[in-house]
Design a protein around this motif. Structure first.
Motif, PDB file in Angstrom:
ATOM      1  N   VAL A  11       0.849  -1.180   0.000  1.00  0.00           N
ATOM      2  CA  VAL A  11       0.000   0.000   0.000  1.00  0.00           C
ATOM      3  C   VAL A  11       0.891   1.238   0.000  1.00  0.00           C
ATOM      4  CG1 VAL A  11      -1.774   1.272   1.268  1.00  0.00           C
ATOM      5  CG2 VAL A  11      -1.818  -1.227   1.247  1.00  0.00           C
ATOM      6  N   ALA A  18      -1.340   0.992  -5.055  1.00  0.00           N
ATOM      7  CA  ALA A  18      -0.400  -0.104  -4.854  1.00  0.00           C
ATOM      8  C   ALA A  18       0.948   0.316  -5.425  1.00  0.00           C
ATOM      9  CB  ALA A  18      -0.888  -1.368  -5.557  1.00  0.00           C
ATOM     10  N   LEU A  56       0.154  -7.474  -0.802  1.00  0.00           N
ATOM     11  CA  LEU A  56      -1.191  -7.339  -1.363  1.00  0.00           C
ATOM     12  C   LEU A  56      -1.445  -8.457  -2.369  1.00  0.00           C
ATOM     13  CD1 LEU A  56      -1.381  -3.474  -2.009  1.00  0.00           C
ATOM     14  CD2 LEU A  56      -2.380  -4.776  -0.110  1.00  0.00           C
ATOM     15  N   SER A 105      -5.879  -6.145  -3.526  1.00  0.00           N
ATOM     16  CA  SER A 105      -6.627  -6.007  -2.276  1.00  0.00           C
ATOM     17  C   SER A 105      -5.757  -6.530  -1.138  1.00  0.00           C
ATOM     18  CB  SER A 105      -7.943  -6.783  -2.322  1.00  0.00           C
ATOM     19  OG  SER A 105      -7.692  -8.172  -2.219  1.00  0.00           O
ATOM     20  N   ASP A 106      -6.210  -6.277   0.084  1.00  0.00           N
ATOM     21  CA  ASP A 106      -5.554  -6.893   1.229  1.00  0.00           C
ATOM     22  C   ASP A 106      -5.758  -8.403   1.116  1.00  0.00           C
ATOM     23  OD1 ASP A 106      -4.703  -4.497   2.657  1.00  0.00           O
ATOM     24  OD2 ASP A 106      -6.843  -4.133   2.921  1.00  0.00           O
ATOM     25  N   TYR A 114      -6.698  -1.380  -4.435  1.00  0.00           N
ATOM     26  CA  TYR A 114      -5.517  -0.541  -4.649  1.00  0.00           C
ATOM     27  C   TYR A 114      -5.059  -0.696  -6.096  1.00  0.00           C
ATOM     28  CZ  TYR A 114      -5.493  -0.869   0.447  1.00  0.00           C
ATOM     29  OH  TYR A 114      -5.852  -0.842   1.775  1.00  0.00           O
TER      30      TYR A 114
END
Length: 136
Positions: A11, A18, A56, A105-106, A114
């Protein structure tokens, strides 16, 4: 010459994007400087996949041929496949450059998306010339 590249994403400091680092290998070796990827003209696609230890998770990508009208539809958006890769289709009869936005994404909970900055793919058959030297 490969048409698969690996990405590790974190992040950004502002929490909105990203920050991506690209590699020739899924274990995060063979760092590639920059974000222009040259593939063989007859490859037909370029695949991006996460490195094993990317913070990520790569979940998809949108892409467009540079110089054409931007749009978002089923022909220029791909979700990651079950192995975590995103294949961007490329023409095989002419040289083209596509701009790509990778979506992350997470890993645990998808609570934010992101986007990456725009890497580019060109099917000119050139060599990867931006690989960083490896430590011996």
């Amino acid at each position: 010459m490969t048409s698969t590249f690996y990405v590790s994403a974190t992040v950004s400091t502002d929490g909105n994007f990203a920050d991506c680092t690209y590699y020739q290998n899924q274990d995060g070796t063979g760092k590639i400087i920059g974000s222009t990827f040259s593939i063989p003209k007859d490859a037909g696609q370029c695949t991006f996949a996460s490195t094993f230890d990317s913070p990520l998770l790569l979940i998809g990508a949108t892409f467009s041929t540079l110089g054409s009208n931007p749009s978002l539809n089923s022909s220029n958006f791909k979700a990651a496949d079950t192995s975590g890769g995103v294949a961007v289709t490329m023409p095989t009869t002419y040289v083209a450059t596509k701009g790509v936005v990778l979506l992350f994404s997470d890993r645990e909970v998808v609570d934010n998306l992101y986007p990456s900055s725009d890497p580019q793919i060109i099917n000119d058959g050139g060599m990867i010339t931006s690989a960083a030297p490896t430590a011996s």
